[in-house]
Enzyme design. Structure first.
Site, short mmCIF file in Angstrom:
data_model
loop_
_atom_site.label_atom_id
_atom_site.label_comp_id
_atom_site.label_asym_id
_atom_site.label_seq_id
_atom_site.Cartn_x
_atom_site.Cartn_y
_atom_site.Cartn_z
N SER A 12 48.88 32.62 -7.63
CA SER A 12 48.00 33.79 -7.51
C SER A 12 48.09 34.69 -8.74
O SER A 12 47.08 35.19 -9.22
CB SER A 12 48.29 34.58 -6.22
OG SER A 12 49.66 34.84 -6.11
N ASP A 56 50.75 26.77 -14.95
CA ASP A 56 49.93 27.53 -14.00
C ASP A 56 48.65 28.06 -14.65
O ASP A 56 47.55 27.96 -14.09
CB ASP A 56 50.72 28.73 -13.44
CG ASP A 56 51.87 28.30 -12.54
OD1 ASP A 56 52.22 27.12 -12.56
OD2 ASP A 56 52.41 29.16 -11.82
N PRO A 70 46.80 32.62 -0.82
CA PRO A 70 48.00 33.14 -0.17
C PRO A 70 49.02 33.58 -1.21
O PRO A 70 49.28 32.84 -2.16
CB PRO A 70 48.53 31.95 0.63
CG PRO A 70 47.35 31.08 0.83
CD PRO A 70 46.47 31.27 -0.36
N ALA A 111 48.85 33.81 -11.84
CA ALA A 111 48.18 33.14 -12.97
C ALA A 111 46.67 33.25 -12.82
O ALA A 111 45.95 33.52 -13.79
CB ALA A 111 48.59 31.67 -13.05
C1 MEV Z 1 55.88 27.87 -11.03
O1 MEV Z 1 54.60 27.75 -10.42
C2 MEV Z 1 56.25 26.61 -11.73
C3 MEV Z 1 57.61 26.63 -12.42
O2 MEV Z 1 57.76 25.33 -13.01
C4 MEV Z 1 57.69 27.69 -13.48
C5 MEV Z 1 56.79 27.43 -14.67
O3 MEV Z 1 56.31 26.30 -14.85
O4 MEV Z 1 56.63 28.37 -15.45
C6 MEV Z 1 58.76 26.84 -11.45
#
Ligand code: MEV
Length: 321
Positions: A108, A152, A101, A110
């Site tokens: 998505s 990610d 999603p 990453a």
């Molecule tokens: C995003 O999936 C996670 C955050 O911590 C950003 C990051 O880790 O780069 C908000």
């Protein structure tokens, strides 16, 4: 020759946003994957088709440009920057399916980045190790989003349930012999990760005495949660998840839609629920060890919901002739 690479999306259980400041985090790869198929294009153009998102376009490698009429073409930036790491600019057909999603929060972009680097490098006979794929993918996220932790891209590359150590010093697979029952609720509105990370940074600079302790508390939640997960201490995991949500709310990344889903989950069953990922739209995660179905259908009444499992498998490459 045709190369297909796939990489899983992710769900952060504990520690998002604080991880940007070198704090630890816990996240799982999910059983939803992005698939990237690469083959030769004789007309020398680099053509990209993301079928399930209805995005088509060309990458003008020499001029560092993306040519596409699609309103959601932002994802093509990740592909262009990935190509810059492992490709020479010759003609390619890149066909992508993102079975994750894309409301945001589930990694998505990453997953697409990791799978693109893996597929295109293999196509060019460059044999990258996982650590190199993860490094390039993190660089791409930094280039596109300006600020990003390696969380990610690490999860998407290695798969499993991962504890990312402070300052990303080490990646520790948490070996558990039970399933973590998780429901994801997601909105159609995509949160802009780069913007949300920048807003938290601004708040941190403006109110260091207030926000720094919030970030430190998230770190303590992550440490407690790691022990609780290893012991399968359900009640503590539930409580810690709820605390983590309150701390994310304090950072300003909550929205009414996310909040509604978080409390709908908690009303439906004894579960822990919180924003997962950057917030500001995007997704919530509900850890529901007792009544998963009840939580799933309660969230479905107001937004979208899916049941997910851990994917042990990270990036995967297959070559055919
Ligand atoms: C995003 O999936 C996670 C955050 O911590 C950003 C990051 O880790 O780069 C908000």
């Amino acid at each position: 020759m045709q190369v297909i690479a796939s990489a899983p999306g992710k769900a952060i259980l504990f520690g998002e946003h604080a991880v940007v400041y070198g704090k630890p985090a816990i996240a799982m790869a999910i059983d939803r994957r992005a698939y990237v198929k690469v083959s030769k294009n004789p007309d020398k153009k680099i053509h990209v088709n993301i079928r399930d998102l209805n995005i088509r376009g060309y990458i003008d490698f020499q001029n560092n440009a993306i040519i596409s009429d699609s309103p959601q073409k932002g994802i093509l930036k990740y592909i262009l920057n990935s190509l810059k790491k492992v490709h020479d600019g010759s003609g390619l057909n890149i066909c992508i399916d993102v079975n994750i999603p894309i409301g945001g929060g589930l990694g998505s972009s990453a997953a697409v980045t990791v799978a693109t680097i893996a597929a295109v490098s293999k196509y060019n006979n460059i044999n990258l190790k996982e650590i190199e794929i993860a490094k390039y993918a993190h660089e791409v996220e930094l280039e596109v989003q300006k600020s990003a932790s390696p969380l990610d891209t690490t999860i998407s590359t290695y798969g499993g349930l991962i504890y990312l150590e402070k300052d990303a010093k080490d990646i520790i697979q948490l070996e558990i012999d039970y399933n973590i029952p998780v429901v994801i609720g997601y909105t159609e509105t995509r949160g802009d990760t780069g913007k949300l990370v920048a807003e938290v940074r601004k708040k941190k600079e403006l109110y260091p005495k207030i926000i720094d302790p919030v970030i430190d508390s998230i770190e303590s939640v992550v440490e407690e949660a790691r022990n609780s997960i290893l012991k399968n201490d359900k009640e503590r995991i539930i409580e810690l998840m709820n605390i983590n949500h309150g701390l994310l709310d304090a950072l300003g990344v909550n929205t009414k839609e996310l909040s509604d889903m978080v409390y709908t989950a908690r009303t439906a069953a004894n579960c822990g629920s919180k924003i997962t990922g950057a917030g500001g739209g995007g997704s919530i995660i509900a850890y529901c060890p007792y009544e998963t179905e009840e939580v799933l259908s309660a969230i479905e009444e107001i937004e979208n919901a899916i049941n997910i499992n851990i994917s042990k498998e990270g990036v995967k490459i297959t070559v055919s002739n």
